[in-house]
Design an enzyme around this catalytic site. Structure first.
Site, PDB file in Angstrom:
ATOM      1  NE  ARG A   1      -9.602  -2.351  10.772  1.00 27.49           N
ATOM      2  CZ  ARG A   1     -10.288  -3.050  11.675  1.00 27.49           C
ATOM      3  NH1 ARG A   1     -10.581  -4.297  11.434  1.00 27.49           N
ATOM      4  NH2 ARG A   1     -10.706  -2.493  12.787  1.00 27.49           N
TER       5      ARG A   1
ATOM      6  NE  ARG B   1      -7.234  -3.743  14.261  1.00 30.50           N
ATOM      7  CZ  ARG B   1      -7.554  -4.933  13.772  1.00 30.50           C
ATOM      8  NH1 ARG B   1      -6.783  -5.499  12.873  1.00 30.50           N
ATOM      9  NH2 ARG B   1      -8.634  -5.552  14.184  1.00 30.50           N
TER      10      ARG B   1
ATOM     11  CG  ASP C   1     -16.090  -0.242  12.406  1.00 29.61           C
ATOM     12  OD1 ASP C   1     -14.930  -0.528  12.735  1.00 29.61           O
ATOM     13  OD2 ASP C   1     -17.004  -1.076  12.344  1.00 29.61           O
TER      14      ASP C   1
ATOM     15  CE1 TYR D   1     -18.759  -8.094  14.425  1.00 23.84           C
ATOM     16  CE2 TYR D   1     -18.654  -7.850  12.044  1.00 23.84           C
ATOM     17  CZ  TYR D   1     -18.036  -8.093  13.244  1.00 23.84           C
ATOM     18  OH  TYR D   1     -16.683  -8.336  13.285  1.00 23.84           O
TER      19      TYR D   1
HETATM   20  O1  CP3 Z   1      -8.373   0.164   7.461  1.00 22.96           O
HETATM   21  C1  CP3 Z   1      -8.392   1.133   8.226  1.00 22.96           C
HETATM   22  O2  CP3 Z   1      -7.426   1.411   8.931  1.00 22.96           O
HETATM   23  C2  CP3 Z   1      -9.610   2.044   8.269  1.00 22.96           C
HETATM   24  C3  CP3 Z   1     -10.425   1.925   9.404  1.00 22.96           C
HETATM   25  C4  CP3 Z   1     -11.253   0.671   9.668  1.00 22.96           C
HETATM   26  C5  CP3 Z   1     -11.734   0.401  10.973  1.00 22.96           C
HETATM   27  N1  CP3 Z   1     -12.563  -0.667  10.896  1.00 22.96           N
HETATM   28  C6  CP3 Z   1     -11.410   1.190  12.175  1.00 22.96           C
HETATM   29  C7  CP3 Z   1     -11.561   0.559  13.500  1.00 22.96           C
HETATM   30  C8  CP3 Z   1     -11.758  -0.310   8.815  1.00 22.96           C
HETATM   31  C9  CP3 Z   1     -11.514  -0.533   7.331  1.00 22.96           C
HETATM   32  C10 CP3 Z   1     -12.606  -1.135   9.604  1.00 22.96           C
HETATM   33  C11 CP3 Z   1     -13.387  -2.250   9.040  1.00 22.96           C
HETATM   34  C12 CP3 Z   1     -13.951  -3.253   9.944  1.00 22.96           C
HETATM   35  N2  CP3 Z   1     -14.546  -3.062  11.155  1.00 22.96           N
HETATM   36  C13 CP3 Z   1     -14.081  -4.621   9.614  1.00 22.96           C
HETATM   37  C14 CP3 Z   1     -13.669  -5.230   8.303  1.00 22.96           C
HETATM   38  C15 CP3 Z   1     -12.225  -5.424   8.180  1.00 22.96           C
HETATM   39  C16 CP3 Z   1     -11.650  -6.577   8.951  1.00 22.96           C
HETATM   40  O3  CP3 Z   1     -10.757  -6.351   9.770  1.00 22.96           O
HETATM   41  O4  CP3 Z   1     -12.084  -7.728   8.711  1.00 22.96           O
HETATM   42  C17 CP3 Z   1     -14.712  -5.258  10.701  1.00 22.96           C
HETATM   43  C18 CP3 Z   1     -15.002  -6.730  10.829  1.00 22.96           C
HETATM   44  C19 CP3 Z   1     -15.016  -4.255  11.670  1.00 22.96           C
HETATM   45  C20 CP3 Z   1     -15.754  -4.406  12.957  1.00 22.96           C
HETATM   46  C21 CP3 Z   1     -14.935  -3.936  14.100  1.00 22.96           C
HETATM   47  N3  CP3 Z   1     -14.674  -2.614  14.392  1.00 22.96           N
HETATM   48  C22 CP3 Z   1     -14.293  -4.731  15.088  1.00 22.96           C
HETATM   49  C23 CP3 Z   1     -14.307  -6.244  15.111  1.00 22.96           C
HETATM   50  C24 CP3 Z   1     -13.635  -3.851  15.978  1.00 22.96           C
HETATM   51  C25 CP3 Z   1     -12.890  -4.174  17.245  1.00 22.96           C
HETATM   52  C26 CP3 Z   1     -11.557  -4.741  17.002  1.00 22.96           C
HETATM   53  C27 CP3 Z   1     -10.549  -3.826  16.281  1.00 22.96           C
HETATM   54  O5  CP3 Z   1      -9.766  -3.154  16.930  1.00 22.96           O
HETATM   55  O6  CP3 Z   1     -10.565  -3.787  15.079  1.00 22.96           O
HETATM   56  C28 CP3 Z   1     -13.871  -2.537  15.504  1.00 22.96           C
HETATM   57  C29 CP3 Z   1     -13.337  -1.298  16.073  1.00 22.96           C
HETATM   58  C30 CP3 Z   1     -12.399  -0.516  15.257  1.00 22.96           C
HETATM   59  N4  CP3 Z   1     -12.597  -0.191  13.947  1.00 22.96           N
HETATM   60  C31 CP3 Z   1     -11.178   0.059  15.709  1.00 22.96           C
HETATM   61  C32 CP3 Z   1     -10.652   0.749  14.597  1.00 22.96           C
HETATM   62  C33 CP3 Z   1      -9.404   1.577  14.565  1.00 22.96           C
HETATM   63  C34 CP3 Z   1     -10.597  -0.001  17.123  1.00 22.96           C
HETATM   64  C35 CP3 Z   1     -11.310   0.985  17.963  1.00 22.96           C
HETATM   65  C36 CP3 Z   1     -10.486   1.662  19.014  1.00 22.96           C
HETATM   66  O7  CP3 Z   1      -9.680   2.547  18.707  1.00 22.96           O
HETATM   67  O8  CP3 Z   1     -10.720   1.306  20.162  1.00 22.96           O
END
Ligand code: CP3
Length: 345
Positions: A26, A30, A76, A154
């Site tokens: 991530r 983030r 994502d 999900y």
């Molecule tokens: O690793 C990286 O930086 C690449 C980008 C990436 C995102 N999501 C961007 C994202 C990756 C590899 C993911 C995978 C992902 N997404 C997982 C598996 C990894 C893990 O953490 O267990 C899961 C479970 C998700 C589902 C998801 N997407 C959730 C639960 C959320 C909200 C919470 C959060 O901030 O992670 C997202 C949104 C998301 N995906 C964001 C980002 C940068 C935040 C969105 C924003 O900018 O508002």
């Protein structure tokens, strides 16, 4: 194209390296103010994910700012359900939401899968090829997908959850339908990862974020066979399997045809080393919360981690970096690893 810093790929192939490579799960999206600046100008997360040149830009930000040894494509795991016919939304400060969820066999029958579904994601493949071009061989690019069980959770639950009890109930009460859904997700994921690799991904990681909420038996029945199919199908590049909380399944994970196994901070390293064959490389596993401590403590904990793995190691956190982590400590983590050298004696 030759990759100038190929440390991450050499380590993933099991070669002996001068130090562990480092990247953070991530890392894209983030923690960096540069990300928030881009994000604040857009309607939302989905716009960023579906705009390839912006997705490429935020993918490269951590390479520029942190000096990590690999980039991970900004996207994502939820693009797969969307491509299959189940769109998601991301609600600010709350997380993912599926307005429609999977409840029955009829719902599963309506979903498209395999190459037909994967063809709905040209924006991801474009983001990968644009990123490759812009990286110009500086570091390798990681492609990724959610594991079938995590995606099912999900699609059935409809949102994040502490227990995912709806999704687990589905496994207990609708076993045959669950298998049909898992197979459709798997077929789509394989086609999707192959397209990402064609577009330029140098390694792919499968995130089974909710592995840890299943019983060992359920994990054997509903998760591992599908992850195995993905590992068997992807022979173009190395594969990393990261099953969070799946310390109870390390014997079986050790038998998967993957090159790298990600481990979280709850996992006992000595135990894992006994269960995972020596030709596999381990990735992880500093507690992301460790990065809230003083910089000196972060440095010491990072050195302790490297020492405990002592080779065959890709340095990372044990799960994604938290959004409010002090950036200076992220840099201490990365730089401590980059300054380290294995002793050759
Ligand atoms: O690793 C990286 O930086 C690449 C980008 C990436 C995102 N999501 C961007 C994202 C990756 C590899 C993911 C995978 C992902 N997404 C997982 C598996 C990894 C893990 O953490 O267990 C899961 C479970 C998700 C589902 C998801 N997407 C959730 C639960 C959320 C909200 C919470 C959060 O901030 O992670 C997202 C949104 C998301 N995906 C964001 C980002 C940068 C935040 C969105 C924003 O900018 O508002």
């Amino acid at each position: 194209m030759t990759i100038q810093n190929d440390l991450f790929l050499r380590a993933a192939r099991g070669e002996q390296t001068e130090r562990p490579p480092v990247w953070l799960m991530r890392q894209a999206g983030r923690i960096l103010p540069q990300y928030r600046a881009i994000r604040s100008k857009l309607s939302g997360f989905v716009e960023l994910v579906t705009t390839p040149d912006l997705a490429a830009e935020v993918t490269i930000q951590p390479v520029d700012e942190l000096g990590v040894d690999a980039a991970i494509i900004f996207s994502d795991i939820l693009v797969i359900p969307e491509a299959m016919g189940l769109p998601y939304e991301l609600i600010e400060k709350k997380g993912p939401l599926f307005p429609t969820t999977i409840k029955s066999g009829a719902d599963v029958s309506k979903l498209i899968s395999g190459e037909d579904a994967a063809a709905h994601l040209p924006y991801v493949y474009d983001a990968v090829s644009l990123t490759k071009k812009a990286l110009d061989g500086r570091v390798p690019l990681i492609g990724f997908a959610g594991a079938p069980w995590t995606l099912l959770s999900y699609m059935v639950e409809g949102s994040g959850s502490k227990t995912f009890s709806k999704a687990k109930k589905f496994l207990y009460t609708e076993e045959a339908i669950a298998h049909q859904l898992l197979q459709k997700i798997t077929d789509t994921t394989i086609a999707y990862l192959k397209n990402k690799i064609k577009a330029g991904a140098d390694l792919v990681q499968v995130f089974d974020s909710w592995a840890g909420i299943l019983s060992p038996t359920q994990y054997q029945v509903f998760a591992l066979p599908y992850i195995r199919q993905i590992c068997e199908a992807i022979d173009e590049v190395p594969v990393t399997v990261f099953a969070k909380g799946a310390w109870f399944a390390m014997d079986e994970i050790g038998k998967l045809p993957c090159q790298v196994v990600g481990i979280d901070w709850n996992t006992n390293l000595a135990d894992v080393r006994k269960k995972i064959p020596g030709d596999k490389v381990l990735q992880g596993n500093l507690d992301p919360c460790q990065l809230y401590a003083s910089s000196e403590k972060v440095r010491q904990a990072t050195l302790d981690m490297i020492g405990n793995f002592n080779g065959k190691h890709i340095a990372n956190l044990g799960h994604g970096v938290y959004p409010d982590t002090p950036l200076d400590n992220v840099k201490v983590f990365v730089n401590t690893i980059k300054d380290f050298r294995y002793s050759t004696a």
